[in-house]
Design a protein around this motif. Structure first.
Motif, PDB file in Angstrom:
ATOM      1  N   THR A  55       0.828  -1.211   0.000  1.00  0.00           N
ATOM      2  CA  THR A  55       0.000   0.000   0.000  1.00  0.00           C
ATOM      3  C   THR A  55       0.858   1.254   0.000  1.00  0.00           C
ATOM      4  O   THR A  55       0.660   2.176  -0.814  1.00  0.00           O
ATOM      5  N   GLY A  58       2.659   1.668  -3.277  1.00  0.00           N
ATOM      6  CA  GLY A  58       1.784   2.190  -4.325  1.00  0.00           C
ATOM      7  C   GLY A  58       1.573   3.685  -4.189  1.00  0.00           C
ATOM      8  O   GLY A  58       1.546   4.409  -5.191  1.00  0.00           O
ATOM      9  N   SER A  62       2.916   6.692  -6.862  1.00  0.00           N
ATOM     10  CA  SER A  62       2.072   7.705  -7.497  1.00  0.00           C
ATOM     11  C   SER A  62       2.756   9.065  -7.568  1.00  0.00           C
ATOM     12  O   SER A  62       2.330   9.935  -8.333  1.00  0.00           O
ATOM     13  N   ASN A 254     -12.286  -3.042  -7.958  1.00  0.00           N
ATOM     14  CA  ASN A 254     -10.910  -3.511  -8.117  1.00  0.00           C
ATOM     15  C   ASN A 254     -10.742  -4.652  -9.116  1.00  0.00           C
ATOM     16  O   ASN A 254      -9.609  -5.113  -9.306  1.00  0.00           O
ATOM     17  N   SER A 275     -10.406   0.768 -12.788  1.00  0.00           N
ATOM     18  CA  SER A 275      -9.477  -0.345 -12.605  1.00  0.00           C
ATOM     19  C   SER A 275      -8.922  -0.832 -13.934  1.00  0.00           C
ATOM     20  O   SER A 275      -7.731  -1.152 -14.048  1.00  0.00           O
ATOM     21  N   ALA A 278      -6.386   1.769 -15.158  1.00  0.00           N
ATOM     22  CA  ALA A 278      -5.116   1.637 -14.444  1.00  0.00           C
ATOM     23  C   ALA A 278      -4.339   0.415 -14.937  1.00  0.00           C
ATOM     24  O   ALA A 278      -3.110   0.474 -15.110  1.00  0.00           O
ATOM     25  N   ALA A 291      -0.403   4.888 -13.294  1.00  0.00           N
ATOM     26  CA  ALA A 291      -1.259   3.798 -12.822  1.00  0.00           C
ATOM     27  C   ALA A 291      -1.319   3.773 -11.301  1.00  0.00           C
ATOM     28  O   ALA A 291      -2.373   3.506 -10.711  1.00  0.00           O
ATOM     29  N   GLY A 292      -0.202   4.071 -10.647  1.00  0.00           N
ATOM     30  CA  GLY A 292      -0.198   4.157  -9.188  1.00  0.00           C
ATOM     31  C   GLY A 292      -1.080   5.281  -8.680  1.00  0.00           C
ATOM     32  O   GLY A 292      -1.785   5.128  -7.678  1.00  0.00           O
ATOM     33  N   SER A 295      -4.617   4.185  -8.914  1.00  0.00           N
ATOM     34  CA  SER A 295      -4.925   3.229  -7.850  1.00  0.00           C
ATOM     35  C   SER A 295      -5.127   3.931  -6.513  1.00  0.00           C
ATOM     36  O   SER A 295      -6.001   3.543  -5.728  1.00  0.00           O
ATOM     37  N   MET A 298      -8.581   5.389  -6.501  1.00  0.00           N
ATOM     38  CA  MET A 298      -9.575   4.340  -6.253  1.00  0.00           C
ATOM     39  C   MET A 298      -9.597   3.942  -4.786  1.00  0.00           C
ATOM     40  O   MET A 298     -10.672   3.741  -4.199  1.00  0.00           O
ATOM     41  N   PHE A 299      -8.427   3.834  -4.183  1.00  0.00           N
ATOM     42  CA  PHE A 299      -8.339   3.488  -2.766  1.00  0.00           C
ATOM     43  C   PHE A 299      -9.031   4.549  -1.901  1.00  0.00           C
ATOM     44  O   PHE A 299      -9.795   4.222  -0.983  1.00  0.00           O
TER      45      PHE A 299
END
Length: 318
Positions: A55, A58, A62, A254, A275, A278, A291-292, A295, A298-299
Motif C-alpha cells: 500500500t 503504491g 504515485s 478492483n 481499474s 489503471a 497507474a499508481g 490506484s 480508487m483506494f
C-alpha cells in the motif's frame, strides 16, 4: 507456614547455563505480559509484508515518474501525476463509467440475491438442491464466466441471439459488446449473473438468524409480507447488508477482468472503468507512476464510500 517454606526451598535456582536455555527463557517469558505481543509478531509481520508495504509503495509510486519504455525520465515527480489526472478526459469518463458499473451491478445483485434468499429460506421441496445450483455461477472464475457469455452473445454463433430472433424480440443478430449503446448493459447483466450468489449466500445466513417470534408478532399485529420485509427482515440484517454491500463494491471497483475479456474497455471507451484504465496504463503503456496515482484515487474513493455507507446505514449505532 513450614510447608510454604519447604516448597519455596524445593524450587531450583537457575544456573548460568540454564538462563541461556531457549526453552527456559520462553517459559519465563510466558509468565509475563509480553508473551501475547510475541505471539502477535508473525501476524504483524504478515500484515506488514502483504498489506502495508504494498500500500505504501503504491502511494509512493504515485509521486514518481516511472515508465519502463522511457527510463531516462524516471524519478520524483511530485503531484504531476495527479495534475495530469485532473485534466485527463479518459479519467473522468472512467470515473463516470465506474459509478454506473458499480451502482447498477450492486443494486441488481442485491435485489436478485435477496429474492432468491427469501425463496430458499422457506424450505420448500427441492430448495437445498436449488441452493447448490444457484451458487454454481459464483464458483466459476471470472475468466471462464466471461468467455462463456462472450460465446453465448456472439453475433454469429451465439445461442441467445438465435433465441431472441426466433421470439421476435430482435430483428437481426446483434453484436451486444460491439455496440456502445448496449455494451455496458450487457456487461452488467453478465456480472449480475455471476455475482448475485454472493448476496444470496450472506443474506440467507442472515435470514436464518432472525427469530421466528418476531414474524409471529408482526403477523398478529396485521403486518403483511412486504411490511414484515420492511419492518423486520431488513432492519435485523442491517449489519450483514452493510458488510455485503461494502465487500461487493470493493470487488467490483478492483476487478477489471470481466470487462477486459468481454469488451476490453470498448467500444469507444463505453465500458472503460478506473481499474481497467489503471491496468491498461500499467501493462500496455508501461506508465506505472500514473497507474499508481489512479490506484491511490480508487483506494481513497473506496475508503470514503465505506465510511459514508456505514454512517448512513447507522450500523455502528446498533
Amino acid at each position: 507456614m513450614a510447608a510454604t517454606i519447604r516448597s519455596a526451598k524445593s524450587v531450583p535456582v537457575p544456573t548460568g547455563l540454564q538462563r541461556l536455555n531457549p526453552v527456559w527463557l520462553l517459559g519465563e517469558l510466558s509468565e509475563t505480559r509480553f508473551w501475547m505481543y510475541l505471539l502477535l509478531l508473525p501476524s504483524l509481520a504478515l500484515i506488514i509484508g502483504v498489506v502495508l508495504y504494498p500500500t505504501f509503495y503504491g502511494v509512493e509510486l504515485s509521486f514518481q515518474s516511472m515508465r519502463l519504455n522511457r527510463p531516462a525520465n524516471n524519478g520524483f515527480a511530485g503531484l504531476a501525476q495527479y495534475q495530469r489526472m485532473w485534466g485527463d478526459p479518459v479519467f473522468w469518463l472512467s470515473l463516470r463509467n465506474t459509478a454506473l458499473w458499480v451502482t447498477a451491478t450492486t443494486f441488481l445483485e442485491f435485489s436478485l440475491g435477496l429474492m432468491v434468499a427469501l425463496a430458499l429460506n422457506r424450505n420448500l421441496v427441492g430448495s437445498k438442491l436449488l441452493g447448490v445450483l444457484i451458487l454454481v455461477p459464483y464458483f466459476l472464475p471470472n475468466v471462464v464466466a466471461g468467455n462463456i457469455w462472450a460465446l453465448l452473445l456472439d453475433p454469429r454463433l451465439g445461442v441467445i441471439n438465435d433465441l431472441l430472433l426466433k421470439l421476435g424480440l430482435i430483428e437481426g443478430y446483434k453484436a451486444w459488446f460491439a455496440d456502445p449503446t448496449t455494451a455496458m448493459a450487457a456487461a452488467i447483466l453478465v456480472e449480475v449473473w455471476h455475482g448475485f450468489p454472493f448476496f444470496t449466500l450472506l443474506l440467507l445466513a442472515g435470514l436464518k438468524g432472525i427469530p421466528a417470534d418476531l414474524y409471529n408478532a408482526a403477523t398478529i399485529d396485521g403486518a403483511g409480507r412486504l411490511s414484515q420485509l420492511r419492518l423486520v427482515t431488513l432492519p435485523m440484517m442491517r449489519t450483514i447488508i452493510a458488510a455485503a454491500v461494502i465487500l461487493r463494491v470493493i470487488g467490483l471497483v478492483n476487478s477489471p477482468d470481466l470487462l477486459l475479456i468481454l469488451t476490453g474497455g470498448g467500444p469507444g471507451r463505453a465500458t472503460q472503468v478506473l481499474s481497467l484504465y489503471a491496468f491498461q496504463t500499467a501493462y500496455k503503456d508501461f506508465n506505472f507512476g500514473y497507474a499508481g496515482a489512479l490506484s491511490v484515487v480508487m483506494f481513497a474513493l473506496l475508503m470514503l464510500f465505506a465510511w459514508a455507507y456505514v454512517r448512513i446505514s447507522k450500523v455502528n449505532e446498533e
